[in-house]
Design an enzyme around this catalytic site. Sequence first.
Site, PDB file in Angstrom:
ATOM      1  CB  VAL A 115      -0.914   0.028   1.251  1.00  0.00           C
ATOM      2  CG1 VAL A 115      -1.774   1.274   1.274  1.00  0.00           C
ATOM      3  CG2 VAL A 115      -1.762  -1.231   1.312  1.00  0.00           C
ATOM      4  CB  CYS A 116       1.545   3.835  -2.409  1.00  0.00           C
ATOM      5  SG  CYS A 116       2.503   5.343  -2.556  1.00  0.00           S
ATOM      6  CG  LEU A 117      -1.927   5.911   3.541  1.00  0.00           C
ATOM      7  CD1 LEU A 117      -2.809   6.788   2.644  1.00  0.00           C
ATOM      8  CD2 LEU A 117      -2.802   5.068   4.457  1.00  0.00           C
TER       9      LEU A 117
END
Length: 187
Positions: A115-117
């Site tokens: 996840v790119c957060l």
Amino acid sequence: MLGAMIRLFKVKEKQRELAENANGGVPFKKHTAGELRLHKDISELNLPSSCTMTFPNGKDNLMNFEVSIRPDEGYYLGGTFLFSFQVSPIYPHEAPKVKCKTKVYHPNIDLEGNVCLNILREDWKPVLNINTIIYGLYHLFTEPNWEDPLNHDAAAVLRDNPKMFESNVRRALSGGYVGQTFFQRCI
């Protein structure tokens, strides 16, 4: 002097543990600061109605849990996405490790579930909490971001052809191929 006092406290604590165990009491388990903080975070959760939290390993293992997100708006409306959380004993000084267990066509989630957060990486601060992360994940589904992608193909389609992106998302949610990749039905 201080060292002697600390040793005395440790001896007293050990004696208390032994006494509890000898009397048939439940063995005393110390909680890490991370466990205590996580317990506080969980007790103060204010999740959107479209999110649920479960503990697959039971309530005795708070450090590993799952969150299900079912967006009620946007491209991913009606889909259900499962995330696993692994929380470090040094939480909140280290962000939890979060993986998407549902294969999804998304610019900010790759096909392996990474996840790119930003708040899970460079923008993590100890004042943030589990509630903040869950709202951040929910926000990825209501407003996917093509400018910070993990899935570059999905990001390019979202940027250049939003109608095609929407069609690809619907196909993936319904269970089907997008390009060479098959997605299980999650709607």
